[in-house]
Design a protein around this motif. Structure first.
Motif, short mmCIF file in Angstrom:
data_model
loop_
_atom_site.label_atom_id
_atom_site.label_comp_id
_atom_site.label_asym_id
_atom_site.label_seq_id
_atom_site.Cartn_x
_atom_site.Cartn_y
_atom_site.Cartn_z
N LEU A 220 0.91 -1.00 -0.08
CA LEU A 220 0.04 -0.15 0.04
C LEU A 220 0.85 1.35 0.03
O LEU A 220 1.74 1.32 0.82
N GLU A 221 0.47 2.13 -0.80
CA GLU A 221 1.21 3.46 -0.91
C GLU A 221 0.50 4.43 0.02
O GLU A 221 -0.48 4.72 -0.03
N VAL A 222 1.22 4.60 1.21
CA VAL A 222 0.71 5.51 2.25
C VAL A 222 1.41 6.73 2.83
O VAL A 222 2.72 7.01 2.21
N SER A 223 0.85 7.44 3.46
CA SER A 223 1.77 8.53 4.14
C SER A 223 0.95 8.61 5.52
O SER A 223 -0.37 9.04 5.65
N ALA A 224 1.83 8.64 6.49
CA ALA A 224 1.43 8.84 7.98
C ALA A 224 1.12 10.23 8.01
O ALA A 224 0.13 10.48 8.91
N LYS A 225 1.98 11.00 7.38
CA LYS A 225 1.88 12.53 7.49
C LYS A 225 0.47 13.19 7.13
O LYS A 225 -0.21 13.69 7.81
N ALA A 226 0.48 12.72 5.84
CA ALA A 226 -0.73 13.37 4.93
C ALA A 226 -1.99 12.42 5.04
O ALA A 226 -2.93 12.87 4.58
N LYS A 227 -1.99 11.26 6.05
CA LYS A 227 -2.89 10.54 6.35
C LYS A 227 -3.39 9.91 5.10
O LYS A 227 -4.73 10.02 4.69
N LEU A 228 -2.72 9.47 4.22
CA LEU A 228 -2.99 8.99 2.73
C LEU A 228 -3.27 7.51 2.96
O LEU A 228 -2.27 6.80 3.10
N ASN A 229 -4.44 6.96 2.50
CA ASN A 229 -4.51 5.48 2.24
C ASN A 229 -4.44 4.65 3.46
O ASN A 229 -4.15 3.65 3.33
N LEU A 230 -4.76 5.41 4.62
CA LEU A 230 -4.63 4.56 5.93
C LEU A 230 -5.74 3.53 5.70
O LEU A 230 -5.85 2.30 6.38
N ASP A 231 -6.94 3.86 5.00
CA ASP A 231 -8.23 3.14 5.12
C ASP A 231 -7.82 1.74 4.23
O ASP A 231 -8.06 0.61 4.59
N LYS A 232 -7.10 2.21 3.07
CA LYS A 232 -6.64 1.20 2.24
C LYS A 232 -5.79 0.06 3.00
O LYS A 232 -5.98 -1.19 2.81
N LEU A 233 -5.05 0.54 3.92
CA LEU A 233 -4.00 -0.23 4.61
C LEU A 233 -4.86 -1.20 5.49
O LEU A 233 -4.69 -2.29 5.71
N GLU A 234 -5.66 -0.53 6.25
CA GLU A 234 -6.73 -1.04 7.10
C GLU A 234 -7.54 -2.30 6.32
O GLU A 234 -7.72 -3.43 6.86
N GLU A 235 -8.02 -2.07 5.25
CA GLU A 235 -8.67 -2.83 4.29
C GLU A 235 -7.69 -4.27 4.06
O GLU A 235 -8.24 -5.28 4.08
N ALA A 236 -6.64 -3.89 3.83
CA ALA A 236 -5.63 -4.91 3.51
C ALA A 236 -5.35 -5.86 4.72
O ALA A 236 -5.35 -7.12 4.39
N ILE A 237 -5.37 -5.33 5.86
CA ILE A 237 -5.29 -6.22 7.21
C ILE A 237 -6.22 -6.83 7.20
O ILE A 237 -6.23 -8.18 7.43
N LEU A 238 -7.39 -6.43 7.27
CA LEU A 238 -8.72 -7.09 7.36
C LEU A 238 -8.85 -8.34 6.31
O LEU A 238 -9.29 -9.42 6.55
N LEU A 239 -8.47 -7.97 5.11
CA LEU A 239 -8.69 -8.82 3.87
C LEU A 239 -7.37 -10.19 4.25
O LEU A 239 -8.01 -11.16 4.35
N GLN A 240 -6.47 -9.84 4.99
CA GLN A 240 -5.38 -10.77 5.21
C GLN A 240 -5.89 -11.66 6.36
O GLN A 240 -5.76 -12.94 6.35
N ALA A 241 -6.55 -11.02 7.17
CA ALA A 241 -7.03 -11.56 8.52
C ALA A 241 -8.18 -12.68 8.21
O ALA A 241 -8.35 -13.84 8.76
N GLU A 242 -9.01 -12.35 7.10
CA GLU A 242 -9.94 -13.29 6.61
C GLU A 242 -9.42 -14.43 6.10
O GLU A 242 -9.90 -15.56 6.29
N MET A 243 -8.39 -14.47 5.20
CA MET A 243 -7.61 -15.40 4.60
C MET A 243 -7.12 -16.25 5.74
O MET A 243 -6.94 -17.57 5.87
N LEU A 244 -6.62 -15.64 6.93
CA LEU A 244 -6.01 -16.52 7.94
C LEU A 244 -7.13 -17.22 8.86
O LEU A 244 -6.75 -18.09 9.58
N GLU A 245 -8.59 -16.76 8.57
CA GLU A 245 -9.50 -17.41 9.38
C GLU A 245 -9.21 -17.47 10.90
O GLU A 245 -9.42 -18.44 11.60
#
Ligand code: GDP
Ligand code: MG
Length: 370
Positions: A220-245
């Motif tokens: 994910l291309e993010v920026s902590a400073k500009a708060k860029l794509n943090l939601d995308k990062l969280e979505e990716a985490i949830l997606l990975q979590a789903e795969m891990l069941e």
């Protein structure tokens, strides 16, 4: 074999050391207060004094702390536990702070964020993610060394203007060794000199093949400073979590790991526990490493008192008798007696281990006494 010092044995029987030494002399065993004797001898002495024998063994400890496996139908999905790793100055702390601000529960009245070594973020849709914010690699490796595998997913932070550095490589190695899936957060993408494409190519060299390059690593291309794509990062985490069941049974005595523990003025020993299965409640009796206690209060990451905490919830526990170490287990047990027995047993084991390292002290001591 198990050992106990004569002094400790006397102490536990609530008898005077002199009387114990005398009794042992009658049995033909010459011993001094600091001498260690084996379990069989101790048992004879205990009988001699007419006390009940209650020998705790490794098996009892195991019985006491690990109950039956969970049935599939008792398992409920749980929030993923995420550790953020990466090279110094690549933005781990900034990213943790920025993610924390995405918490929709954070705005509730009276909620002041506390540093307890872990926090939970509740997203718009109701999904939750638990972040460990104990400093990166050290905590991760130390806890793993102590047998605690608490992390489900590693978010690897790589600064887009700096690329893969020594600690990035270390983080990759640790995550792979622990078989924890990696999501890459290419940070500082707000910077004009950011070059995310270059980072993706660098990842290839470390056998992390980004999805964009035909692999399975989410980047994910993010920026902590500009708060860029943090939601995308969280979505990716949830997606990975789903795969891990990820799942756990919330309806049993709690088990978890100590994430952080310290002695605090006015509060006593305080530990942050990450519950891994079951539910911990105020009043529960527990063992934490070689310490025991009874839950006097539970506080969440916003410093609020709560009554109980289930799987994947980080919670500050008050009511410890001593201070355990990060990575120690946390297990709710049947009662005070069992908690004390297990803690004492573990303390004795730890002492023996250090004595063994210190050399043949006890044997030499024995000879010099005869
Ligand atoms: P850590 O050592 O990995 O915890 O890194 P920090 O979070 O302390 O960040 C190191 C420096 O990078 C600080 O000066 C931050 O302000 C800066 N920084 C962090 N994230 C970003 C970002 O997304 N964009 C920019 N431009 N700077 C950032
Ligand atoms: Mg930092």
């Amino acid at each position: 074999p198990e050992f106990i010092t004569v002094g400790e044995l006397a102490n536990r029987m609530a008898e005077r050391v002199g009387d114990v030494i005398k009794a042992m002399m009658k049995m033909g065993v010459m011993a001094t207060q600091n001498q260690t004797i084996d379990a069989d001898t101790a048992e004879l002495v205990i009988e001699e004094f007419g006390h009940r024998i209650n020998r705790v063994s490794e098996a009892d400890v195991e019985d006491g702390i690990s109950g039956a496996e969970d049935k599939a139908e008792d398992l409920k999905s749980r929030a993923p536990v995420v550790t953020i790793m990466g090279h110094v100055d690549h933005g781990k702390t900034s990213l943790l702070d920025a993610l924390r601000q995405t918490d929709v529960a954070g705005g509730e009245a009276g909620g002041i964020t506390q540093h307890i070594g872990a926090y939970q973020v509740k997203l718009e849709g109701g999904d939750q993610i638990t972040f460990l914010d104990t400093p990166g690699h050290a905590a991760f490796t130390e806890m793993r060394m102590r047998g605690a595998n608490v992390t489900d997913i590693v978010v690897l932070v790589v600064a887009a203007d700096d690329g893969i550095q020594p600690q990035t490589k270390e983080a990759i190695a640790h995550s792979k060794a622990a078989e924890v899936p990696i999501i890459v957060a290419i940070n500082k993408c707000d910077k004009p000199e950011a070059d995310p494409g270059r980072i993706r190519n660098q990842l290839l060299e470390h056998e992390l093949v980004p999805e964009e390059l035909g692999g399975d690593i989410m980047c994910l291309e993010v920026s902590a400073k500009a708060k860029l794509n943090l939601d995308k990062l969280e979505e990716a985490i949830l997606l990975q979590a789903e795969m891990l069941e990820l799942s756990a049974n919330p309806n049993r005595r709690a088990e978890g790991a100590i994430v952080e523990a310290k002695l605090e003025k006015g509060r006593g020993s305080v530990a942050t526990v990450l519950v891994q299965r079951g539910t911990v409640r105020v009043g529960d009796v527990f063992v934490a490493g070689a310490e025991s206690g009874r839950v006097r209060a539970l506080l969440n990451d916003k410093g609020r008192n709560i009554e109980e905490a289930g799987p994947s919830v980080p919670v500050e526990v008050l009511g410890l008798q001593g201070t355990p170490q990060a990575g120690d287990d946390f297990v709710v047990v049947r009662d005070d007696t069992q908690a004390r027995e297990i803690a004492e047993y573990r303390q004795r084991k730890a002492k023996e281990a250090t004595q063994a390292i210190a050399g043949r002290g006890t044997l030499e001591q024995m000879f010099s006494q005869i």
